[in-house]
Design a protein around this motif. Sequence first.
Motif, PDB file in Angstrom:
ATOM      1  N   VAL A  33      80.088  -5.630  35.213  1.00 58.20           N
ATOM      2  CA  VAL A  33      79.347  -5.008  33.857  1.00 58.20           C
ATOM      3  C   VAL A  33      78.999  -3.808  34.187  1.00 58.20           C
ATOM      4  CG1 VAL A  33      77.473  -6.351  33.930  1.00 58.20           C
ATOM      5  CG2 VAL A  33      78.105  -5.479  31.834  1.00 58.20           C
ATOM      6  N   GLY A  34      78.835  -2.752  33.411  1.00 57.19           N
ATOM      7  CA  GLY A  34      78.151  -1.272  33.539  1.00 57.19           C
ATOM      8  C   GLY A  34      76.503  -1.514  33.685  1.00 57.19           C
ATOM      9  N   ALA A  74      81.679   2.296  35.352  1.00 57.04           N
ATOM     10  CA  ALA A  74      82.236   3.200  34.536  1.00 57.04           C
ATOM     11  C   ALA A  74      82.804   4.685  34.870  1.00 57.04           C
ATOM     12  CB  ALA A  74      81.151   3.452  33.306  1.00 57.04           C
ATOM     13  N   LYS A  75      81.568   5.063  36.186  1.00 60.38           N
ATOM     14  CA  LYS A  75      82.036   6.415  36.660  1.00 60.38           C
ATOM     15  C   LYS A  75      83.172   6.438  37.549  1.00 60.38           C
ATOM     16  CE  LYS A  75      79.485   9.390  40.021  1.00 60.38           C
ATOM     17  NZ  LYS A  75      78.327   9.549  40.892  1.00 60.38           N
ATOM     18  N   GLN A  95      78.679   7.902  24.492  1.00 59.45           N
ATOM     19  CA  GLN A  95      79.604   7.878  25.542  1.00 59.45           C
ATOM     20  C   GLN A  95      79.809   6.738  26.605  1.00 59.45           C
ATOM     21  OE1 GLN A  95      76.717   9.776  25.402  1.00 59.45           O
ATOM     22  NE2 GLN A  95      75.748   9.703  27.319  1.00 59.45           N
ATOM     23  N   HIS A  96      78.846   5.754  26.293  1.00 63.14           N
ATOM     24  CA  HIS A  96      78.674   4.605  27.185  1.00 63.14           C
ATOM     25  C   HIS A  96      79.851   3.776  27.068  1.00 63.14           C
ATOM     26  CE1 HIS A  96      76.595   2.510  30.432  1.00 63.14           C
ATOM     27  NE2 HIS A  96      77.441   1.426  30.016  1.00 63.14           N
ATOM     28  N   ILE A  97      80.852   3.227  28.005  1.00 65.94           N
ATOM     29  CA  ILE A  97      82.187   2.851  27.762  1.00 65.94           C
ATOM     30  C   ILE A  97      81.813   1.300  27.547  1.00 65.94           C
ATOM     31  CG2 ILE A  97      84.526   2.350  28.451  1.00 65.94           C
ATOM     32  CD1 ILE A  97      84.259   4.615  30.368  1.00 65.94           C
ATOM     33  N   PRO A 114      87.605   0.858  32.545  1.00 69.27           N
ATOM     34  CA  PRO A 114      86.753   0.100  33.426  1.00 69.27           C
ATOM     35  C   PRO A 114      87.046  -1.076  33.942  1.00 69.27           C
ATOM     36  CG  PRO A 114      85.366   0.791  31.604  1.00 69.27           C
ATOM     37  CD  PRO A 114      86.901   0.988  31.312  1.00 69.27           C
ATOM     38  N   MET A 115      87.874  -2.149  33.167  1.00 71.18           N
ATOM     39  CA  MET A 115      88.501  -3.474  33.526  1.00 71.18           C
ATOM     40  C   MET A 115      89.749  -3.345  34.641  1.00 71.18           C
ATOM     41  SD  MET A 115      86.603  -6.003  33.097  1.00 71.18           S
ATOM     42  CE  MET A 115      85.080  -5.729  32.367  1.00 71.18           C
TER      43      MET A 115
END
Length: 493
Positions: A77-78, A92-93, A210-212, A102-103
């Motif tokens: 998880v981010g 995420a980066k 912007q946070h995925i 991300p997954m």
Amino acid sequence: MQLYQNQNLKIYNSLSGEKELFTPIHEGNVGMYVCGPTVYSNVHLGNCRTFISFDLIYRYLKHLGYKVRYVRNITDVGHLVDDEDDGEDKIAKKARIDQIEPMEVVQKYTVDFHQILELFNNLTPSIEPTATGHIIEQIEIIKQIIDNGFAYVVNGSVYFDVVKFNESHHYGILSGRNIDDMIANTRDLDGQSDKKNPQDFALWKNAEPQHIMRWPSPWGDGFPGWHLECTAMSTKYLGEKFDIHGGGMDLKFPHHECEIAQNEACTGHSPVNYWMHANMLTLNGKKMAKSTGNNILPRELFSGENTVLSKAFSPAVARFFILQAHYRSILDFSDEAILASEKGFNRLMEAIDALGNIQPEATSTLDINQWKQACYDAMNDDFNSPILIAQLFEAVRYINLVKDGKESLNAADLEQFKKAIKAFVFDVLGLKNEKADDAENGKLEGVINMLIGMRNEARANKNFALSDQIRDQLIALGIQLKDGKEGTSFSLN
């Protein structure tokens, strides 16, 4: 009677700073939680040392006859785990840089993690939960902490009130730090100005547009704090109070300190009886870390494709090297050190092979029981694998004396000796006799090729019933034949 009833196991408890007699909460059962990896890159050898150390602990507890529930999480998880990330979480980066979901990052590096630990012959944990699979549980814990007065909401984020908590509890009980120390060590999170105190930590972070990775919550869309996931998953599967919590030494503060605080703020009591921490692996005298580039990946070690080592080394040799040091001591990895380990490993395996050919005598001149108890005494002393290995080399000396006719073992003692060697080398230390495995694989390949030859002969003689029977029986054993222009090959399913 289980072995643990006759052995007094002592564990170094990071909370007390002393070795304590291990007494599980429920007799015969052990609950153990170990912090797993954040899956944003390949696992490096330093990470593997921690997981091999706790695999040793898991193996020995099982060997003693305990029923162990071993929980090790996957952090997928981010969240913000390093100051230099400038507010962007590592998963995420990596997803942004590689232009993937991300997954996809999580899946790729989780698979790599599992493959590497399998090569090291680690046992799989009983449960391997993911942070993303336990968002609801994390939200419920946050609600309880807020209701108990130890957290506050600001602009869609929730922070743990360290100063308020410290009025009635001891924040710093594990690491020995005080509030002033923590001001200097507070993570530089987004929304730092939203905090009442700089040492407060995030339980839930408001997600910027912007946070995925984001989830709905009573406080708005966001994502959980890093420390919260382990609190949620450990207590869900092991209960509000469990036996052992482990991880790397670098997690003692702030991660484990915050876990204790979250649990006490939620339930009113400390969650764990024994806190255990594995020390770091250095490389040529310097800390091994992904961020500095001073690290070596396990696959680079196994293939020899690196600038650090003179040759390739097998997973079993690398595991043996790691276990030659106590899990709480710093271990320095170098070409010279692992070359020495390889020699010792080969000597041990050669002696075990020789033991299989020794014939019993009428009488014994060696006290196998005394040697065996010395092995248990080593492991009962906070899982002291280097002392156990020293005892195994004492066994190597015994084997050579018996082989040379200078000592003898009767049938009962010889059988007991073989059984104990197998238990400590293969079951507890988790080593593999790779030469013996290679020999067995060679025999298997020879038998399969013989059957392929018999099938080819049957086909040439138009005896298709026998040909099909050989093929079908091999398939039933998990051996798939493939006929091609250059002949018949096989694969193991």
